[in-house]
Each structure stands twice: as structure tokens, then as C-alpha cells.
Design a protein around this motif. Structure first.
Motif, mmCIF file in Angstrom:
data_model
loop_
_atom_site.group_PDB
_atom_site.id
_atom_site.type_symbol
_atom_site.label_atom_id
_atom_site.label_comp_id
_atom_site.label_asym_id
_atom_site.label_seq_id
_atom_site.Cartn_x
_atom_site.Cartn_y
_atom_site.Cartn_z
ATOM 1 N N GLY A 30 -14.182 -46.947 135.852
ATOM 2 C CA GLY A 30 -13.262 -45.876 136.184
ATOM 3 C C GLY A 30 -11.898 -46.442 136.547
ATOM 4 N N GLY A 31 -10.827 -45.807 136.064
ATOM 5 C CA GLY A 31 -9.479 -46.334 136.321
ATOM 6 C C GLY A 31 -9.071 -47.333 135.261
ATOM 7 N N SER A 32 -8.144 -48.208 135.610
ATOM 8 C CA SER A 32 -7.619 -49.181 134.641
ATOM 9 C C SER A 32 -8.439 -50.459 134.728
ATOM 10 C CB SER A 32 -6.134 -49.460 134.912
ATOM 11 O OG SER A 32 -5.930 -49.821 136.267
ATOM 12 N N GLY A 33 -9.487 -50.552 133.894
ATOM 13 C CA GLY A 33 -10.422 -51.673 133.982
ATOM 14 C C GLY A 33 -10.468 -52.576 132.783
ATOM 15 N N PHE A 34 -9.497 -52.465 131.887
ATOM 16 C CA PHE A 34 -9.499 -53.309 130.690
ATOM 17 C C PHE A 34 -8.996 -54.707 131.015
ATOM 18 C CE2 PHE A 34 -9.355 -49.175 128.364
ATOM 19 C CZ PHE A 34 -10.494 -49.360 127.605
ATOM 20 N N ASP A 35 -9.872 -55.475 131.621
ATOM 21 C CA ASP A 35 -9.563 -56.856 131.974
ATOM 22 C C ASP A 35 -10.420 -57.767 131.100
ATOM 23 O OD1 ASP A 35 -10.614 -59.323 133.782
ATOM 24 O OD2 ASP A 35 -8.541 -58.838 134.284
ATOM 25 N N PRO A 36 -9.840 -58.815 130.495
ATOM 26 C CA PRO A 36 -10.626 -59.689 129.606
ATOM 27 C C PRO A 36 -11.880 -60.250 130.269
ATOM 28 C CG PRO A 36 -8.294 -60.133 129.327
ATOM 29 C CD PRO A 36 -8.412 -59.177 130.475
ATOM 30 N N ASP A 37 -11.796 -60.613 131.546
ATOM 31 C CA ASP A 37 -12.968 -61.152 132.238
ATOM 32 C C ASP A 37 -14.053 -60.086 132.393
ATOM 33 O OD1 ASP A 37 -11.810 -63.646 132.483
ATOM 34 O OD2 ASP A 37 -11.025 -63.274 134.496
ATOM 35 N N LEU A 38 -13.644 -58.843 132.680
ATOM 36 C CA LEU A 38 -14.617 -57.760 132.784
ATOM 37 C C LEU A 38 -15.268 -57.464 131.442
ATOM 38 C CD1 LEU A 38 -12.999 -55.107 135.169
ATOM 39 C CD2 LEU A 38 -15.047 -56.478 135.582
ATOM 40 N N ILE A 39 -14.470 -57.527 130.384
ATOM 41 C CA ILE A 39 -15.024 -57.291 129.042
ATOM 42 C C ILE A 39 -16.056 -58.360 128.705
ATOM 43 C CG2 ILE A 39 -14.484 -57.182 126.574
ATOM 44 C CD1 ILE A 39 -11.781 -55.947 127.348
ATOM 45 N N GLU A 40 -15.753 -59.614 129.018
ATOM 46 C CA GLU A 40 -16.716 -60.688 128.776
ATOM 47 C C GLU A 40 -17.977 -60.498 129.615
ATOM 48 O OE1 GLU A 40 -16.726 -62.945 126.548
ATOM 49 O OE2 GLU A 40 -14.698 -62.645 125.756
ATOM 50 N N GLU A 41 -17.805 -60.052 130.852
ATOM 51 C CA GLU A 41 -18.952 -59.774 131.705
ATOM 52 C C GLU A 41 -19.818 -58.668 131.102
ATOM 53 O OE1 GLU A 41 -19.918 -58.423 136.350
ATOM 54 O OE2 GLU A 41 -17.839 -58.636 135.671
ATOM 55 N N ALA A 42 -19.168 -57.644 130.552
ATOM 56 C CA ALA A 42 -19.891 -56.541 129.923
ATOM 57 C C ALA A 42 -20.657 -57.012 128.694
ATOM 58 C CB ALA A 42 -18.908 -55.430 129.547
#
Length: 236
Positions: A164-176
Motif C-alpha cells: 500500500g502506498g509508494s512501494g516500488f522499491d527495487p529491494d522490495l521487488i527482489e524480496e517479492a
């Protein structure tokens, strides 16, 4: 209910210890008003329209998600002056639950996952990954506020990551991706992040992703919810 009792109840819903460091001093009771709380209004943002609607409703308390004052101010004039004048003249309290509500059980991400019917959810640093049975069209239909933009080729989505919110972070994407995500849903996507992402990115608006949780909280607590969607026109 007295104000301290209300604060205690809210801190049980979204403990301040769950908030990100940048929220320090920006959450909780940010404007003091009446000591006794009877009528509570709830919204995503403390916009002028929302504040005026809460005042008309006779609210003793307005609960919002986004902090109305983000940076320190050295002068009270313009829009912030109008906003604070309306809140203070009504002796209305203003309470903020931001990233602590994002992370809380039953908070922003949990409500969003339930709205999209995600199953077998696993928590990420700032979101969730769960089994998905929806395509992009159905995801857009279930969200308020005018659809989504899809970056990358996508057919079926068996595992969806959401923040939720502005979560397009490369590290978060890799975690996903490590948790099996085949697509990533969030808001405010940057061009370079989209081009580098190993999975398709589904971009919604802040309002579409976070307003449902505030509406659900309002319903759960017996408050008056004030919808305030931004005016968005898509020009083909």
C-alpha cells in the motif's frame, strides 16, 4: 470516551512502535482538541474538504492515514493556515496512523490483500505476497479510483506482491520475487524501476490502495467515513 482512552485504543490498533523512523513526530495526536470524544470521522487525508465535512458532522476527532504536516513549518499561511484554522476553531482533535497502520495486523496491506482475495499470504518488509486468482482487469475493478497501469507482459498472476502506498522499491521487488511473486502492485512507479523490474509492475493510485483500509477501520469502529477521491481524468 476521554482523549487518553481513545489514544490507548488507537495504539492497540496500530502500535506506534510499528512506524518507520521517518514518521517520528508525525503520527498519533497531532492536533489537540476537546477532551471528550463522542463523534469520530475518518478519511485517508486531512484535506480542506475532509476537514470541513468533519466539522459539519460535529466531529470531536478526525482520524486520517497521511500526516497533514510533513515538513517543519516556520510560517502559518496559505492552505495550511486555512486547514488549521478550521480544525482549531472547531476544537477538533486530529489523529494520524500512517506507516504503523501499514504494518499492523488488519491494517492497510491486510485489508488490500483481503479485498483482492489473496491466500497463503507471507509478509515482506513493507507488504505482502499471496496466492492470487485474479487477472489485471479484475484487480483494477476491485480497486477504487480509475484503474491501474500495467508495465510488462502479464497473463495469469498466481502470486501477487502488494505494498500500500509508494512501494516500488527495487529491494522490495527482489524480496517479492524470492517469495514467488509473479507481479507487484503498488503506487508511484518510477520509469527506471519499471524497466529494471524482473516481474510486471501494476501501478495503482495511493488512494486506491490505502483508502479501503481507512473505510474498513471506520466501519469496524462505528465511525463516519468521509470519501475524498482525487479527480483523475485519463486522456487517451
Amino acid at each position: 470516551m476521554d482523549i487518553q482512552g481513545f489514544i490507548t485504543a488507537m495504539e492497540q490498533v496500530a502500535p506506534p512502535t510499528l512506524a518507520e523512523e521517518y514518521d517520528a513526530g508525525k503520527i498519533g495526536l497531532v492536533v489537540e482538541g476537546k477532551d471528550e470524544i463522542e463523534t469520530v470521522c475518518c478519511a485517508l487525508d486531512a484535506t480542506q474538504r475532509v476537514v470541513e465535512a468533519a466539522v459539519r458532522a460535529g466531529a470531536d476527532m478526525l482520524v486520517v492515514h497521511h500526516p497533514p504536516i510533513w515538513n517543519p513549518i516556520t510560517a502559518v499561511r496559505g492552505p495550511i493556515s486555512h486547514l488549521l484554522r478550521a480544525v482549531l476553531s472547531a476544537e477538533m482533535n486530529l489523529y494520524v496512523m500512517h506507516t504503523n497502520f501499514d504494518h499492523a495486523e488488519g491494517g492497510v496491506n491486510d485489508v488490500l490483500a483481503a479485498k483482492l482475495g489473496l491466500l497463503r499470504c507471507e509478509r515482506m518488509t513493507a507488504g505482502l505476497v499471496g496466492d492470487c486468482s485474479l487477472d489485471a482487469t479484475e484487480i483494477a475493478r476491485r480497486l477504487p479510483g480509475g484503474g491501474i497501469r500495467v508495465y510488462g507482459e502479464i497473463e495469469t498472476i498466481r502470486r501477487l506482491a502488494l505494498v500500500g502506498g509508494s512501494g516500488f522499491d527495487p529491494d522490495l521487488i527482489e524480496e517479492a520475487v524470492a517469495l514467488g511473486a509473479e507481479a507487484f502492485l503498488s503506487a508511484e512507479l518510477k520509469h527506471n524501476v519499471a524497466r529494471a523490474s524482473p516481474i510486471p509492475c501494476l501501478e495503482a493510485t495511493h488512494y486506491a490502495l490505502e483508502a479501503p483500509a481507512m473505510e474498513a477501520l471506520s466501519s469496524r469502529m462505528g465511525w463516519h467515513y468521509i470519501p475524498d477521491p482525487p479527480l483523475v481524468v485519463v486522456v487517451p
